[in-house]
Enzyme design. Structure first.
Site, mmCIF file in Angstrom:
data_model
loop_
_atom_site.group_PDB
_atom_site.id
_atom_site.type_symbol
_atom_site.label_atom_id
_atom_site.label_comp_id
_atom_site.label_asym_id
_atom_site.label_seq_id
_atom_site.Cartn_x
_atom_site.Cartn_y
_atom_site.Cartn_z
ATOM 1 N N GLU A 108 0.838 -1.216 0.000
ATOM 2 C CA GLU A 108 0.000 0.000 0.000
ATOM 3 C C GLU A 108 0.868 1.260 0.000
ATOM 4 O OE1 GLU A 108 -3.091 -0.234 -0.642
ATOM 5 O OE2 GLU A 108 -3.049 -2.408 -0.410
ATOM 6 N N GLU A 130 -0.350 -2.355 -9.791
ATOM 7 C CA GLU A 130 -0.301 -3.416 -8.772
ATOM 8 C C GLU A 130 1.061 -4.118 -8.803
ATOM 9 O OE1 GLU A 130 -2.364 -3.717 -6.362
ATOM 10 O OE2 GLU A 130 -3.615 -2.167 -7.253
HETATM 11 ZN ZN LIG Z 1 -2.611 -2.600 -4.711
#
Ligand SMILES: [Zn+2]
Length: 257
Positions: A121, A198
């Protein structure tokens, strides 16, 4: 509803260029919401508490210090109130930024796995993904309002739907019909971009913390959310905002080779 009423009001007041005002107003609204969502909306449904003293906090502190992320921006949310899913997310802009960990995540994952998920994160923040997606959505909103203005001011579209001249309401319906395929294509582009973010956040976590813990943490999270391990490649390409688990694991392992 309030925003739509505002757009209608801009239309009657500003005419042809109403879309510029509407764009401005919606942009202000979304920046405000992005900043204050955690403080204004989330507390209506959930409780957020700062991270408790203890071994987990110490481990997180060590990591946060290393990458330069302030510890008081980390909160725990009582997600277990409604769901057994374990998750973590990054939210907010500038001084209002925070990482939120679900209590379910803290119950299910080991401390090292939690730090690894947190590292992912923080990676989104460090790689400026949140800021960039805000900018992209503002641009997208501008294009959307411009296209909408073309529909609303187009008499032919209103006539096709039974009107005798250009109507705002008929233009809105025509726009909704015509925009849905455009939206599908834009969505595919956004998903391609989101998946690359990501991978980048995973790589950040692997580099600054430990890929092995991220892999075992992600496995537990995906068990909890019953995610599909082998989606059809085409379906994944169109609809998935996150790469499927096996692909993420492969990419993380490659970083450590
Ligand atoms: Zn993520």
């Amino acid at each position: 509803g309030v925003l739509l009423a505002l757009v209608v009001w801009f239309y009657t007041w500003a005419g042809t260029y109403f879309w510029l005002y509407a764009w401005g107003a919606v942009t202000l609204f979304s920046v405000f919401m992005a900043m204050f969502y955690s403080q204004l909306i989330v507390p209506l449904f959930n409780k957020q508490t700062p991270l408790q003293e203890g071994a987990l906090r110490d481990k997180i502190q060590a990591f946060a210090g290393k990458v330069g992320f302030k510890l008081d921006n980390i909160y725990v949310i009582d997600g277990s109130k409604r769901s057994t899913k374990a998750n973590a997310y990054f939210t907010g802009l500038g001084p209002k930024k925070r990482v939120v960990l679900y209590d379910t995540l803290i119950d299910e994952l080991t401390e090292e796995e939690i730090v690894a998920v947190l590292a992912h994160e923080v990676g989104h923040y460090k790689k400026r993904h949140t800021l960039r997606s805000m900018v992209v959505s503002v641009i997208q909103m501008g294009v959307l309002f411009w296209l909408f203005s073309l529909c609303v001011n187009n008499a032919a579209l209103s006539e096709a739907l039974g009107g005798d001249r250009a109507y705002f309401q008929l233009g809105l319906i025509a726009f909704a019909i015509l925009y849905s395929p455009v939206n599908l294509i834009l969505g595919v582009g956004m998903n391609v971009w989101s998946r690359s973010n990501e991978y980048e956040a995973d790589a950040f976590a692997a580099r600054y913390y430990e890929g092995g813990y991220l892999v075992s943490g992600l496995k537990k999270i995906s068990v909890k959310s019953l995610s599909n391990l082998t989606p059809h490649p085409l379906y994944e390409y169109i609809y998935y905002s996150h790469p499927s688990l096996l692909k993420r694991i492969d990419a993380i392992k490659r970083i450590h080779e």
